[in-house]
Design an enzyme around this catalytic site. Structure first.
Site, PDB file in Angstrom:
ATOM      1  N   GLU A   1     -14.406   3.481  29.537  1.00 41.94           N
ATOM      2  CA  GLU A   1     -14.099   4.864  29.175  1.00 41.94           C
ATOM      3  C   GLU A   1     -12.626   5.182  29.355  1.00 41.94           C
ATOM      4  O   GLU A   1     -12.031   5.891  28.527  1.00 41.94           O
ATOM      5  CB  GLU A   1     -14.963   5.821  30.002  1.00 41.94           C
TER       6      GLU A   1
ATOM      7  N   HIS B   1     -20.624  11.986  25.854  1.00 39.45           N
ATOM      8  CA  HIS B   1     -21.694  11.870  26.840  1.00 39.45           C
ATOM      9  C   HIS B   1     -22.989  12.533  26.368  1.00 39.45           C
ATOM     10  O   HIS B   1     -23.997  12.543  27.110  1.00 39.45           O
ATOM     11  CB  HIS B   1     -21.257  12.480  28.178  1.00 39.45           C
TER      12      HIS B   1
END
Length: 239
Positions: free
Chosen positions: A137, A170
């Site tokens: 990420e 997410h």
């Protein structure tokens, strides 16, 4: 954006959807139980993606900072900011959670709950959620997306756009404030130190702490969330 960065983005997106092929391969091909196949494929896909991405970035190791140039902070300075960044990330997450509560947003996270369920089934999956996931990420959302934007815009615009993308990735749009606050914190650490390893360290430490706390004290946390929601509903009845 450099060609290598586009390839990395494609690899990352492919990893996210790789279960469409990987899961049937494990379940039907290798006769692995579907419940166990999910965490196993999670480890395989994330590990392969990390290896491929690091291989692609091997020639980019000399480029420091979000602008791709400049000397990074000293090792001592980087360590201080990495540790401080961990607490800063926790604080930003806590502040964002309070804001979401004031807006009437449910405290629980389905994403976190799914992660905990996977770890219950296959504890080794914690490697993905606590280490490999945060590394990927930070490379994708901070080094590539934020870094590419920061070469054209100022910090505020670049950090906001990349953090919102990070939040939406997410798949919990109701918690966009929470994830965006974390993204802003990690972007700040990246710019402050000129080293991507600093936000990586802070992100890894934060995810590890959250997973451990949620795993050990899950019942207590769920009870506390119910109590807080009851208090919120009670107060809301007078407003």
């Amino acid at each position: 954006m450099k060609k290598e960065y586009w390839i990395i983005l494609i690899v990352y997106i492919a990893m996210q959807f790789s279960g469409i092929i990987g899961m049937p391969l494990l379940v039907r091909g290798l006769k692995i139980d579907r419940v166990m196949a999910l965490p196993i494929w999670l480890i395989i896909s994330f590990t392969l993606a990390l290896i491929i991405i690091l291989f692609i970035l091997r020639k980019d190791s000399h480029a420091r900072g979000p602008k791709g140039t400049g000397q990074g902070s000293s090792i001592g300075h980087s360590i201080i900011w990495a540790v401080s960044g961990f607490f800063l990330a926790l604080f930003s997450q806590y502040a964002a959670a309070i804001i979401e509560q004031l807006l009437g947003i449910h405290m629980g996270s389905e994403n976190t709950q799914q992660i905990l369920n996977i770890i219950d089934i296959f504890p080794l999956a914690m490697i993905v959620t606590s280490i490999i996931g945060p590394i990927l990420e930070e490379i994708v959302f901070r080094k590539i997306i934020f870094g590419s934007l920061y070469r054209r815009f100022n910090f505020i615009i670049s950090a906001l756009i990349s953090s919102v993308i990070f939040a939406l990735a997410h798949m919990e749009p109701e918690h966009i404030i929470l994830y965006s606050a974390m993204g802003l914190t990690f972007a700040f650490l990246y710019v402050k130190t000129n080293r991507i390893i600093v936000p990586i360290f802070a992100h890894v430490m934060m995810n590890t702490l959250v997973v451990l706390v949620q795993t050990v004290y899950r019942d207590d946390i769920e009870r506390l969330q119910r109590d807080l929601e009851s208090i919120q509903n009670f107060i809301g009845g007078f407003l």
